[in-house]
Scaffold this motif. Structure first.
Motif, PDB file in Angstrom:
ATOM      1  N   ILE A  74       0.853  -1.185   0.000  1.00 33.82           N
ATOM      2  CA  ILE A  74       0.000   0.000   0.000  1.00 33.82           C
ATOM      3  C   ILE A  74       0.893   1.241   0.000  1.00 33.82           C
ATOM      4  O   ILE A  74       2.122   1.136  -0.048  1.00 33.82           O
ATOM      5  CB  ILE A  74      -0.935   0.025   1.226  1.00 33.82           C
ATOM      6  CG1 ILE A  74      -0.115   0.181   2.515  1.00 33.82           C
ATOM      7  CG2 ILE A  74      -1.784  -1.232   1.287  1.00 33.82           C
ATOM      8  CD1 ILE A  74      -0.927   0.556   3.722  1.00 33.82           C
ATOM      9  N   GLY A  75       0.300   2.430   0.097  1.00 31.35           N
ATOM     10  CA  GLY A  75       1.093   3.645   0.208  1.00 31.35           C
ATOM     11  C   GLY A  75       0.269   4.888  -0.041  1.00 31.35           C
ATOM     12  O   GLY A  75      -0.965   4.856   0.000  1.00 31.35           O
ATOM     13  N   VAL A  76       0.960   5.977  -0.298  1.00 29.26           N
ATOM     14  CA  VAL A  76       0.352   7.265  -0.621  1.00 29.26           C
ATOM     15  C   VAL A  76       0.780   7.663  -2.019  1.00 29.26           C
ATOM     16  O   VAL A  76       1.949   7.514  -2.391  1.00 29.26           O
ATOM     17  CB  VAL A  76       0.769   8.345   0.408  1.00 29.26           C
ATOM     18  CG1 VAL A  76       0.526   9.741  -0.123  1.00 29.26           C
ATOM     19  CG2 VAL A  76       0.004   8.140   1.715  1.00 29.26           C
ATOM     20  N   ALA A  77      -0.175   8.160  -2.819  1.00 26.47           N
ATOM     21  CA  ALA A  77       0.115   8.583  -4.188  1.00 26.47           C
ATOM     22  C   ALA A  77       0.848   9.922  -4.177  1.00 26.47           C
ATOM     23  O   ALA A  77       0.434  10.855  -3.481  1.00 26.47           O
ATOM     24  CB  ALA A  77      -1.178   8.699  -4.982  1.00 26.47           C
ATOM     25  N   CYS A  78       1.929  10.011  -4.948  1.00 24.94           N
ATOM     26  CA  CYS A  78       2.690  11.257  -4.997  1.00 24.94           C
ATOM     27  C   CYS A  78       3.211  11.506  -6.404  1.00 24.94           C
ATOM     28  O   CYS A  78       3.185  10.617  -7.259  1.00 24.94           O
ATOM     29  CB  CYS A  78       3.847  11.231  -3.996  1.00 24.94           C
ATOM     30  SG  CYS A  78       5.215  10.152  -4.452  1.00 24.94           S
ATOM     31  N   LEU A  79       3.668  12.710  -6.636  1.00 29.59           N
ATOM     32  CA  LEU A  79       4.379  13.084  -7.855  1.00 29.59           C
ATOM     33  C   LEU A  79       5.851  13.279  -7.526  1.00 29.59           C
ATOM     34  O   LEU A  79       6.223  13.502  -6.379  1.00 29.59           O
ATOM     35  CB  LEU A  79       3.815  14.375  -8.451  1.00 29.59           C
ATOM     36  CG  LEU A  79       2.385  14.352  -8.987  1.00 29.59           C
ATOM     37  CD1 LEU A  79       2.023  15.720  -9.568  1.00 29.59           C
ATOM     38  CD2 LEU A  79       2.190  13.262 -10.030  1.00 29.59           C
ATOM     39  N   LEU A 117      -4.725  10.194   6.392  1.00 25.25           N
ATOM     40  CA  LEU A 117      -5.573   9.075   5.979  1.00 25.25           C
ATOM     41  C   LEU A 117      -4.805   7.754   6.039  1.00 25.25           C
ATOM     42  O   LEU A 117      -5.350   6.723   6.453  1.00 25.25           O
ATOM     43  CB  LEU A 117      -6.098   9.318   4.564  1.00 25.25           C
ATOM     44  CG  LEU A 117      -7.051  10.506   4.398  1.00 25.25           C
ATOM     45  CD1 LEU A 117      -7.363  10.742   2.926  1.00 25.25           C
ATOM     46  CD2 LEU A 117      -8.336  10.272   5.182  1.00 25.25           C
ATOM     47  N   LEU A 118      -3.539   7.777   5.633  1.00 21.02           N
ATOM     48  CA  LEU A 118      -2.715   6.567   5.730  1.00 21.02           C
ATOM     49  C   LEU A 118      -2.561   6.151   7.186  1.00 21.02           C
ATOM     50  O   LEU A 118      -2.742   4.970   7.523  1.00 21.02           O
ATOM     51  CB  LEU A 118      -1.352   6.808   5.098  1.00 21.02           C
ATOM     52  CG  LEU A 118      -0.345   5.664   5.268  1.00 21.02           C
ATOM     53  CD1 LEU A 118      -0.818   4.415   4.534  1.00 21.02           C
ATOM     54  CD2 LEU A 118       1.049   6.077   4.790  1.00 21.02           C
ATOM     55  N   ALA A 119      -2.225   7.092   8.062  1.00 17.67           N
ATOM     56  CA  ALA A 119      -2.030   6.752   9.472  1.00 17.67           C
ATOM     57  C   ALA A 119      -3.304   6.193  10.097  1.00 17.67           C
ATOM     58  O   ALA A 119      -3.251   5.254  10.896  1.00 17.67           O
ATOM     59  CB  ALA A 119      -1.552   7.987  10.238  1.00 17.67           C
ATOM     60  N   ALA A 120      -4.449   6.735   9.722  1.00 21.11           N
ATOM     61  CA  ALA A 120      -5.719   6.238  10.260  1.00 21.11           C
ATOM     62  C   ALA A 120      -5.974   4.802   9.814  1.00 21.11           C
ATOM     63  O   ALA A 120      -6.418   3.959  10.608  1.00 21.11           O
ATOM     64  CB  ALA A 120      -6.860   7.149   9.813  1.00 21.11           C
ATOM     65  N   ALA A 121      -5.702   4.509   8.539  1.00 25.82           N
ATOM     66  CA  ALA A 121      -5.881   3.145   8.048  1.00 25.82           C
ATOM     67  C   ALA A 121      -4.917   2.186   8.719  1.00 25.82           C
ATOM     68  O   ALA A 121      -5.284   1.041   9.065  1.00 25.82           O
ATOM     69  CB  ALA A 121      -5.699   3.122   6.525  1.00 25.82           C
ATOM     70  N   LEU A 122      -3.669   2.611   8.906  1.00 26.33           N
ATOM     71  CA  LEU A 122      -2.685   1.755   9.561  1.00 26.33           C
ATOM     72  C   LEU A 122      -3.065   1.483  11.016  1.00 26.33           C
ATOM     73  O   LEU A 122      -2.893   0.366  11.516  1.00 26.33           O
ATOM     74  CB  LEU A 122      -1.301   2.396   9.496  1.00 26.33           C
ATOM     75  CG  LEU A 122      -0.677   2.521   8.093  1.00 26.33           C
ATOM     76  CD1 LEU A 122       0.669   3.235   8.181  1.00 26.33           C
ATOM     77  CD2 LEU A 122      -0.514   1.163   7.438  1.00 26.33           C
ATOM     78  N   THR A 123      -3.596   2.473  11.692  1.00 30.59           N
ATOM     79  CA  THR A 123      -4.034   2.282  13.080  1.00 30.59           C
ATOM     80  C   THR A 123      -5.155   1.243  13.144  1.00 30.59           C
ATOM     81  O   THR A 123      -5.144   0.341  13.994  1.00 30.59           O
ATOM     82  CB  THR A 123      -4.517   3.605  13.680  1.00 30.59           C
ATOM     83  OG1 THR A 123      -3.476   4.582  13.607  1.00 30.59           O
ATOM     84  CG2 THR A 123      -4.940   3.439  15.126  1.00 30.59           C
ATOM     85  N   ALA A 124      -6.128   1.372  12.245  1.00 25.62           N
ATOM     86  CA  ALA A 124      -7.233   0.399  12.215  1.00 25.62           C
ATOM     87  C   ALA A 124      -6.727  -1.002  11.897  1.00 25.62           C
ATOM     88  O   ALA A 124      -7.231  -1.989  12.446  1.00 25.62           O
ATOM     89  CB  ALA A 124      -8.267   0.845  11.185  1.00 25.62           C
TER      90      ALA A 124
END
Length: 430
Positions: free
Chosen positions: A398-403, A419-426
């Motif tokens: 998984i990850g975060v989309a970037c340029l 949003l990534l940190a929230a998903a990882l916590t869950a």
């Protein structure tokens, strides 16, 4: 602040602080360890015997850190939930004999580390960071966070065709930074470093030094919807993983043992004692099982129930190069974390992993997106397939989309780190 900002920016503000304070993998590890200590974790040495106590623990080795939390009631066969990331980023690293120069300029000899996007290091104010090793075997961090070096581009008057023919850089000849005038003197750079950290120069017997951009991370855009900064590949995931781990340990009744594994050397293949292909993660997990009285059978059961989310940056749709992307999969900034899929196992995700990630995002109330490479383009890879193959652990990429990935300065959506940190916590709490 624009109404387009859907979330409190406290997490992203903190990420910017973390990025600025972590110019090298060694600083990233030190800053992660400091955050873990504040959350009640304690460091354990690999050379000591480990015990069965519950609570948070971590080990460090060079540019890698692994932290885990043993909840009350955990058994030797309790599975792990792992967040995997890496601390290193492509850059320019100082050679063993650094003092060089030409035509009256003093320069620093550098080696290219990882898949460096060379042109992004041109005409940029650069500092110097990393660590030195002292005669007694101890280490000292180095962070000269001010304009010290520069890789100057050739003026257009001396390269008239550059805008038509494209910039052509020789990795050996054209990437050597300048840092002054005069003739080079052997030992000059290390004498300078010694003065910066207030140690005798002859006490420094080894060094792992690199350059970094001194430009601070910043919000970008009319509505500040974007975040520009260095080393987001992949300190963004290290920071999110640390936040998730420290948040998850406050939960009651954790069904698994949450783990953060942040490795070094991902950008050049992970083959080191601190890389994902090395034995560090396996050793830590096994020793945790055995410290709690477990057997080989318990370890096998624990690993069979373990899941890893390998978190690394991915590619957002680029508005100027849309043809380079897969037509049906266009991740956008602030659209939530991305699920990376590649059936040739450049990413480790399968359908079961998709379900795990989707469930975590649903629990967190977080939107998410898919990433697949264009069939005509080679696909990058991560620590995900390495972790899955080396340890037999189910892994999801998984990850975060970037340029601008692998640039000296990258760009992502300002909401996506949260949003990534929230998903990882869950995921860790699940």
């Amino acid at each position: 602040m624009s109404s387009a900002h859907r979330f409190d920016r406290g997490h992203t503000d903190d990420l910017m602080t973390f990025l600025a304070a972590s110019p090298s993998p060694y600083h990233a590890v030190a800053n992660t360890a400091e955050r873990l200590e504040k959350a009640g974790f304690r460091q354990v040495a690999e050379t000591d015997a480990w015990d069965a106590t519950t609570g948070g623990k971590y080990v460090t080795r060079g540019g890698a850190i692994i932290a885990w939390y043993v909840p009350e009631g955990a058994t030797p066969a309790s599975p792990f939930r792992i967040i995997g990331a890496h601390t290193d980023s492509p850059n320019l690293r100082v050679k063993p004999l650094p003092d060089t120069g030409s035509a009256g300029w003093r320069q620093v000899a550098v080696e290219l580390y990882g898949g460096t996007l060379l042109n992004t290091w041109l005409d940029r104010d650069l500092g110097l960071s990393g660590r030195v090793t002292l005669r007694d075997g101890s280490h000292r961090l180095v962070n000269v966070d001010r304009p010290l070096l520069r890789v100057p581009q050739l003026a257009i008057h001396l390269d008239r065709g550059v805008n038509q023919d494209g910039l052509k850089l020789d990795k050996q000849k054209h990437m050597t930074p300048i840092w002054g005038l005069g003739e080079p003197s052997e030992g000059d750079l290390i004498r300078f470093v010694a003065q910066e950290i207030d140690v005798p120069a002859d006490d420094i017997t080894g060094w792992d030094l690199m350059v970094h951009s001194v430009e601070a991370p910043a919000y970008l855009g009319r509505d500040q919807e974007l975040l520009a900064g260095p080393r987001m590949d992949n300190l963004l995931s290290v920071h999110a993983g640390t936040a998730a781990l420290t948040a998850a340990v406050a939960s009651e009744g954790l069904p698994s043992i949450p783990v953060l594994a942040a490795f070094d050397h991902e950008e050049n293949g992970s083959q080191s004692d601190t890389g994902a292909e090395g034995p560090l993660l396996g050793n830590v997990l096994e020793r945790s099982v055995f410290a709690r009285g477990g057997t080989y059978e318990d370890k096998a059961r624990a690993f069979a129930g373990t899941i890893c989310l390998s978190s690394d940056t991915g590619h957002a749709i680029h508005p100027n190069y849309t043809e380079r992307h897969e037509p049906g999969h266009h991740p956008v900034p602030n659209g939530g974390p991305i699920l990376k899929v590649n059936v040739n196992q450049r990413y480790a995700t399968d359908g079961s992993g998709r379900a795990v990630f989707a469930a975590a995002c649903e629990r967190a109330g977080v939107p998410w997106q898919h990433f697949v490479s264009n069939n005509a383009m080679p696909c990058g890879t991560t620590i995900g397939p390495i972790t899955a193959a080396r340890h037999g652990i189910a892994t999801v990429d998984i990850g975060v989309a970037c340029l601008s990935m692998h640039s000296a300065r990258e760009l992502c959506g300002a909401d996506d780190p949260y949003l990534l940190a929230a998903a990882l916590t869950a995921f860790l709490e699940g």
